[in-house]
Design an enzyme around this catalytic site. Structure first.
Site, PDB file in Angstrom:
ATOM      1  N   TYR A 153     -35.498  17.722  35.890  1.00 16.14           N
ATOM      2  CA  TYR A 153     -35.851  16.604  36.771  1.00 16.14           C
ATOM      3  C   TYR A 153     -36.862  17.033  37.831  1.00 16.14           C
ATOM      4  O   TYR A 153     -36.658  18.038  38.521  1.00 16.14           O
ATOM      5  CB  TYR A 153     -34.606  16.041  37.453  1.00 16.14           C
ATOM      6  CG  TYR A 153     -34.696  14.552  37.641  1.00 16.14           C
ATOM      7  CD1 TYR A 153     -34.242  13.691  36.663  1.00 16.14           C
ATOM      8  CD2 TYR A 153     -35.284  14.010  38.778  1.00 16.14           C
ATOM      9  CE1 TYR A 153     -34.341  12.315  36.810  1.00 16.14           C
ATOM     10  CE2 TYR A 153     -35.392  12.651  38.934  1.00 16.14           C
ATOM     11  CZ  TYR A 153     -34.924  11.795  37.942  1.00 16.14           C
ATOM     12  OH  TYR A 153     -35.053  10.445  38.085  1.00 16.14           O
TER      13      TYR A 153
ATOM     14  N   ASP B 195     -25.412   7.961  43.104  1.00 20.30           N
ATOM     15  CA  ASP B 195     -25.919   6.732  42.515  1.00 20.30           C
ATOM     16  C   ASP B 195     -25.209   6.554  41.177  1.00 20.30           C
ATOM     17  O   ASP B 195     -24.339   7.355  40.812  1.00 20.30           O
ATOM     18  CB  ASP B 195     -27.452   6.716  42.411  1.00 20.30           C
ATOM     19  CG  ASP B 195     -28.028   7.735  41.429  1.00 20.30           C
ATOM     20  OD1 ASP B 195     -27.254   8.376  40.689  1.00 20.30           O
ATOM     21  OD2 ASP B 195     -29.268   7.896  41.408  1.00 20.30           O
ATOM     22  N   CYS B 196     -25.535   5.501  40.424  1.00 18.86           N
ATOM     23  CA  CYS B 196     -24.733   5.203  39.235  1.00 18.86           C
ATOM     24  C   CYS B 196     -24.798   6.319  38.200  1.00 18.86           C
ATOM     25  O   CYS B 196     -23.762   6.775  37.688  1.00 18.86           O
ATOM     26  CB  CYS B 196     -25.142   3.865  38.630  1.00 18.86           C
ATOM     27  SG  CYS B 196     -26.793   3.806  37.875  1.00 18.86           S
ATOM     28  N   SER B 197     -26.012   6.797  37.889  1.00 17.14           N
ATOM     29  CA  SER B 197     -26.130   7.842  36.863  1.00 17.14           C
ATOM     30  C   SER B 197     -25.798   9.219  37.425  1.00 17.14           C
ATOM     31  O   SER B 197     -25.375  10.102  36.675  1.00 17.14           O
ATOM     32  CB  SER B 197     -27.536   7.835  36.259  1.00 17.14           C
ATOM     33  OG  SER B 197     -28.523   8.024  37.250  1.00 17.14           O
TER      34      SER B 197
ATOM     35  N   ASP C 182     -30.653  10.518  34.181  1.00 17.82           N
ATOM     36  CA  ASP C 182     -30.812   9.083  34.439  1.00 17.82           C
ATOM     37  C   ASP C 182     -30.126   8.221  33.387  1.00 17.82           C
ATOM     38  O   ASP C 182     -29.956   8.634  32.232  1.00 17.82           O
ATOM     39  CB  ASP C 182     -32.295   8.719  34.499  1.00 17.82           C
ATOM     40  CG  ASP C 182     -32.953   9.165  35.801  1.00 17.82           C
ATOM     41  OD1 ASP C 182     -32.232   9.440  36.780  1.00 17.82           O
ATOM     42  OD2 ASP C 182     -34.199   9.237  35.826  1.00 17.82           O
ATOM     43  N   ALA C 183     -29.773   7.006  33.777  1.00 21.12           N
ATOM     44  CA  ALA C 183     -29.033   6.108  32.892  1.00 21.12           C
ATOM     45  C   ALA C 183     -29.784   5.806  31.601  1.00 21.12           C
ATOM     46  O   ALA C 183     -29.187   5.790  30.519  1.00 21.12           O
ATOM     47  CB  ALA C 183     -28.700   4.813  33.626  1.00 21.12           C
TER      48      ALA C 183
ATOM     49  N   HIS D 113     -28.263   0.462  34.719  1.00 19.26           N
ATOM     50  CA  HIS D 113     -26.973   0.823  35.313  1.00 19.26           C
ATOM     51  C   HIS D 113     -26.078   1.489  34.275  1.00 19.26           C
ATOM     52  O   HIS D 113     -26.192   1.240  33.071  1.00 19.26           O
ATOM     53  CB  HIS D 113     -26.281  -0.424  35.862  1.00 19.26           C
ATOM     54  CG  HIS D 113     -25.042  -0.128  36.661  1.00 19.26           C
ATOM     55  ND1 HIS D 113     -25.065   0.665  37.794  1.00 19.26           N
ATOM     56  CD2 HIS D 113     -23.742  -0.488  36.475  1.00 19.26           C
ATOM     57  CE1 HIS D 113     -23.831   0.760  38.288  1.00 19.26           C
ATOM     58  NE2 HIS D 113     -23.026   0.077  37.497  1.00 19.26           N
TER      59      HIS D 113
ATOM     60  N   HIS E 117     -17.403   2.891  38.720  1.00 21.73           N
ATOM     61  CA  HIS E 117     -18.841   3.139  38.859  1.00 21.73           C
ATOM     62  C   HIS E 117     -19.255   3.128  40.320  1.00 21.73           C
ATOM     63  O   HIS E 117     -18.508   2.684  41.192  1.00 21.73           O
ATOM     64  CB  HIS E 117     -19.640   2.088  38.078  1.00 21.73           C
ATOM     65  CG  HIS E 117     -19.431   0.668  38.546  1.00 21.73           C
ATOM     66  ND1 HIS E 117     -20.425  -0.279  38.554  1.00 21.73           N
ATOM     67  CD2 HIS E 117     -18.337   0.021  39.044  1.00 21.73           C
ATOM     68  CE1 HIS E 117     -19.957  -1.439  38.998  1.00 21.73           C
ATOM     69  NE2 HIS E 117     -18.701  -1.281  39.311  1.00 21.73           N
TER      70      HIS E 117
END
Length: 298
Positions: A91, A201-203, A220-221, A255, A267
């Site tokens: 990343y 965050d979500c991911s 990432d998602a 998401h 989540h």
């Protein structure tokens, strides 16, 4: 062999050095204070981290980074443990150079894992240095009845056994164990690009819960949705990842949540919200569900 490693509990990766606001000073200091930074921001300023795309990710104490460029006090980096299609090496983004160090931290030792939400890391004189996040991994050097001596990018130190999992206690988690770890963070406020017990965050939440369970998945998602074993909703089990896309499930994946069982998911929803358990039926997520992936084994 010397590698560049993160030398602070949580290093934040920014989109660019210009992404930093004056209110973010505590996040970019050589010794960042995550608690003070998050407490100082208003709800609107926290949400702006997402709306203005100021952050990219975060990386934990001891993790390796690769430096591509140095510009003053900033380093353009990538994180090998965080797979991304943005950069095949890991990343990418920018972080303060002072939050990393060239280190010969042991790599031939078994590792302990921080299991408490946060756990204090002590120097060799048993003085507290700082608190480490859940999911931090460090090489085990020695152990006694109540504590362990570990190596780190800033040198050896001590931690209490009550806060960690010893190598012998670690194994590939089942889906239920992944959910059990996730439950520890219910009510934790969402943080855009967050990857630590101070905010996910979500991911970042799904990545961190799976990594703590022994599985390294994309950051990432949208990348997470392309790997793992494809699962139908009827076959979903706790610990599976649920993915959601715009345009009623046909657009961009925006998401991810962890299937909780009984038609629910746990989540980190969106800026301004908290980690929570959501019933899928009748929610906006029901019509946006586009994929389910299983990474866990057993």
């Amino acid at each position: 062999m010397k590698k560049i490693r993160v030398s602070v509990p949580v290093a934040t990766i920014w989109t660019s050095p210009e992404s930093v606001r004056s209110i973010d000073a505590q996040a970019i200091a050589d010794q960042p204070d995550m608690v003070a930074w998050l407490k100082t921001m208003t709800r609107e300023e926290t949400i702006a981290l997402c709306g203005e795309k100021r952050l990219q990710s975060q990386v934990l104490f001891g993790d390796e980074i690769l430096i591509d460029e140095v510009k003053g006090p900033w380093a353009k980096i990538c994180v090998p443990t965080q797979y991304s299609t943005k950069d095949k090496r890991g990343y990418p983004g920018w972080m303060p150079l002072g939050q990393s160090v060239e280190s010969e931290m042991a790599t031939d030792c078994q590792q302990i894992k921080v299991q408490s939400n946060v756990a204090t890391f002590y120097d060799l004189q048993k003085q507290p240095i700082f608190d480490l996040s859940f999911g931090t991994f460090l090489p085990l050097l020695e152990e006694s009845e109540d504590e362990v001596k570990v190596d780190s990018p800033i040198g050896p130190g001590f931690m209490y056994k009550k806060d960690i999992l010893m190598p012998v206690q670690q194994h590939l988690h089942t889906g239920f164990e992944i959910v059990k770890n996730a439950e520890k963070f219910i009510d934790l406020p969402y943080l855009w690009s967050g990857m630590s017990a101070y905010g996910y965050d979500c991911s970042g939440f799904s990545f961190s819960m799976l990594r703590a369970g022994g599985y390294l998945i994309p950051r990432d998602a949208d990348d997470q949705a392309l790997q793992g074993e494809e699962i139908t909703l009827q076959s979903a089990l706790p610990g599976d990842l649920l993915f959601f896309a715009y345009e009623k499930g046909k657009g961009y994946v925006h998401h991810v949540g962890i299937y909780y069982g009984d038609g629910k998911m746990i989540h980190s929803p969106t800026p301004g919200k908290i980690v929570s358990i959501t019933v899928l039926k009748g929610s906006k997520y029901e019509e946006e569900l586009c994929a389910i992936r299983r990474y866990w084994k057993g």
